[in-house]
Scaffold this motif. Structure first.
Motif: not given
Lengths: 425, 312
Positions: A80, A84, A106, A109-111, A386-387, A389-390, A393, A396, A419, B60-63, B275-277
């Motif tokens: 990842h 990225v 993700e 969304e980031a294009g 798109p979130r 990864p958060q 975590l 987890q 959260r 980065l994701i939502f620019r 991970s979450t950038t």
């Protein structure tokens, strides 16, 4: 700072132009061969990618493929990060890459992903399992090309279940009862009832999705956080009880990711194992396994009245939106995803095809893959956001607290939901 | 001899310099420029950039990339995961450095004592420290394995354990396990520095003390220990700064788990950053670490200065 980065960009553009100019000038004489760069994860079959690339180059002599090997999927965080870092810069260092199915929202969304609807007709899309097409689609646009499917499944000791006259369990209660009976009968202190993966890592979320059952029980299709529910508490309680009440799952499960749990099972020390499809080959390999020929596979159990859930996994293909060789990249990806190559990966390293037609191909050697169709019908995606990864975590962290006996099922679910709501808002 | 040489060459340089005047002054800067720009590029630029990012909301994701002032820092104080990581980092740092200093002192004394085969011992002691951390961490994760690990096997054979201990799966034990692995790996570092300190203490002092009737104990507490303090402080400072930034060991052993019990600032910052950038918030975490390290260093320099003056 701003001026500096502008200068830097300018410098890059100028250098870029010079380089491109040079390259075009050099190759202007003949038909220009195009080189695309392919970043692919490492698989169990080290020679598979080079072989496939060579096949492609034979078919399209004008396209060369440079191959970058990324780590294997159990280092998904590193893959990842690599992708990225490469894609966020907006460069075109890599043109085509393998991407975990959970990152599509993700990356799209980031294009960073090339939209592919114009390259795939509805008929072409219909050649894949509908679930996987959904998985590579974001906001109505196809942004990835299917490679292989994977899903969580239940491995069981066929010999032991037969000995006690059991069929593979359909519900969690059945699994618990069967394990208790077998453990009581076998009197083997090394034997464990049910092993899965509880290490504070991505795989814990995969297991969680399966305990939660079919349906989107964490974030629904509208993006609403729906985790805080009686069903989720029931699932959390089951995870907890397996360890601390029924004692069918050893506390060491907190240290297990895929391989440690697999080793317990293939050394003959567990009745049930939750794992991915790769275990099948190892379980029947005499150099890796003491239970060759004694293993069966079934969909994971469910709560009464519900369907079995299998966390949808597997890597797919994506194309960098900034690629300078769109057509070549699309050709390459279509080739990688073709029935011929999917059959090759299935026979060579047991990757389950994403095209149903390949399962009916008489050349498909492994009958195991045909069995998996039952598992794949329950394929359940992890939260699509798109979130992600958060969200991962947080899950987890909170469910690790549950497994470590530091939070009650109610607390773990409530706290995780709270959260996640904060994170996706 | 060194001082004399330097003095002459400096004098020679300034004599020549005086002749050419301003030209030489600029030449000096010019010659320094490449080195300075490298330092600026690799050291200051990343620091400043991180600091700058920590005042922004960057995704980065939502620019997005907008100035939010101190919001990220305010969030640090409310972030339970961050505070947990900070606490774990302090527990890890203080325990490892305390244990390493004590054991390092013992090891240094052993290496310092005169006996046959001393060279072999000195080399052997350094081995753990010379192996890359990721490798030793993998090794320890096997040692700690519940079912097949050698530690549980040995403790079981010795009758010290009734059942297998879940070293990396039980929150409290996991921190202990990480501390033990770190102590094993980095004690040699302190030992070597302390050994250098020991070798710097003049034998005359010990002889004089012995003649005056001081026993081994008195010699240790009145000569060895006080004279070791300056080198010891430097060793402890270096270890503190290092332990505070622990990453590879934790990352390999537990990935911060179970139940966040071994999550330290570095692993938390890594997760947030990569991970979450979420680069803004991640940078705020990184900057806060920089500040903690700065404070530790500053306190130590204040402590060190009188001791160093003493030595001179």
């Amino acid at each position: 700072m701003h001026r500096l980065s502008t200068a830097l960009k300018l410098w890059c553009i100028v250098t870029g132009i010079i380089v491109i100019h040079g390259v075009t000038a050099l190759s202007a004489s003949s038909e220009p061969p195009v080189t695309i760069t392919f970043a692919a994860m490492k698989t169990f079959g080290l020679d598979t990618m080079p072989y496939v690339i060579q096949k492609f180059q034979e078919k399209y002599p004008n396209i060369k493929v440079a191959y970058i090997e990324m780590p294997s999927p159990n280092f998904s965080t590193e893959i990842h990060q690599y992708l990225v870092t490469n894609l966020a810069g907006g460069g075109s260092t890599i043109d085509v890459f393998t991407i975990d199915i959970i990152w599509f929202a993700e990356f799209a969304e980031a294009g960073w992903l090339l939209p592919l609807d114009e390259y795939f007709t509805p008929q072409e899309k219909a050649e894949y399992f509908p679930g996987i097409v959904q998985g590579v689609t974001y906001k109505g646009q196809m942004v990835g090309v299917p490679w292989y499917l994977d899903a969580g499944m239940l491995y069981y000791r066929k010999d032991l279940l037969d000995k006690y006259g059991f069929q593979p369990p359909k519900t969690w209660d059945e699994l618990i009862r069967q394990a208790q009976v077998i453990l009581a009968g076998e009197k083997n202190p090394e034997l464990k009832g049910f092993v899965w993966q509880g290490r504070q890592a991505e795989v814990l979320v995969c297991d969680l999705v399966e305990f939660l059952g079919s349906g989107m029980r964490i974030i629904d299709a509208d993006g609403k956080v729906v985790l805080n529910s009686p069903e989720a508490v029931k699932a959390a309680k089951l995870m907890y009880d397996l360890i601390y009440r029924y004692r069918l799952t050893p506390e060491a499960v907190l240290t297990y990711d895929e391989e440690p749990s697999r080793r317990v099972f293939t050394s003959g020390n567990a009745i049930f194992l939750r794992n991915w499809s790769y275990v099948w080959g190892l379980a029947n390999d005499p150099s890796e396994s003491k239970v060759v020929g004694k293993v069966g596979v079934a969909p994971l159990p469910a709560f009464p009245g519900e369907h079995s859930a299998a966390t949808l996994g597997g890597y797919q293909f994506g194309i960098n939106r900034n690629t300078r060789h769109r057509d070549a990249a699309v050709k390459f990806v279509k080739f990688l995803s073709s029935p011929e190559i999917q059959l090759y990966f299935a026979n060579k390293i047991g990757f389950a095809p994403t095209r149903p037609a390949v399962y009916d191909d008489p050349n498909l050697k492994d009958p195991f893959l045909r069995q998996l169709q039952a598992v794949f019908t329950g394929a359940t995606p992890r939260p699509i956001t798109p979130r992600y990864p958060q969200v991962s975590l947080i899950l987890q962290s909170e469910f690790s607290k549950l497994l470590a006996n530091r939070a009650t099922p109610e607390d773990a679910v409530r706290e995780a939901a709270r959260r996640i709501e904060q994170a996706v808002r | 001899m060194g001082i004399q040489n330097r003095a002459t060459s400096t004098a020679a340089f300034s004599r020549r310099g005086a002749g050419v005047g301003g030209y030489n002054k600029y030449l000096g800067y010019l010659l320094l420029a490449p080195a300075l720009s490298v330092v600026a590029l690799v050291a200051f630029y990343p620091y400043l950039r991180t600091l700058w990012m920590s005042f922004h909301d960057i995704s980065l994701i939502f620019r997005t990339n907008e100035w939010v002032g101190l919001r990220n820092y305010a969030q640090l104080l409310r972030d339970a995961s961050y505070l947990n990581a900070l606490r774990n980092t302090m527990v890890f740092t203080l325990s490892t450095v305390a244990l390493e200093t004590l054991l390092g002192l013992v090891m240094a004394m052993v290496m310092h004592a005169g006996y046959r085969g001393r060279g072999v011992v000195r080399a052997a002691v350094l081995v753990p420290w010379a192996i890359p951390t990721v490798v030793t961490s993998m090794m320890w994760s096997w040692i700690y394995n519940v079912d097949y690990g050698i530690l549980n096997y040995l403790l079981g054979r010795l009758g010290l354990l009734s059942g297998p201990a879940n070293w990396l799966g039980e929150p409290r034990l996991a921190m202990v396990a990480a501390i033990i692995a770190d102590v094993w790996k980095t004690t040699p570092f302190i030992a070597i520095i302390l050994l250098a300190g020991l070798q710097g203490i003049s034998q005359d002092l010990y002889e004089a003390a012995t003649i005056d009737g001081a026993g081994a104990r008195a010699r240790f507490f009145s000569i060895t220990l006080p004279l070791l303090v300056p080198t010891g402080l430097i060793a402890v400072l270096l270890r503190l700064l290092d332990a505070f930034r622990v990453f590879a060991l934790i990352f390999v052993l537990t990935n911060g788990g179970p139940a966040d019990a071994t999550e330290v600032l570095s692993t938390y910052a890594y997760k947030v950053l990569f991970s979450t950038t979420d680069f803004g918030y991640g940078s705020a975490i990184a900057t806060s670490m920089f500040l903690y390290v700065l404070v530790i260093a500053a306190v130590f320099v204040l402590f060190l200065r009188p001791h160093l003056a003493e030595v001179e």
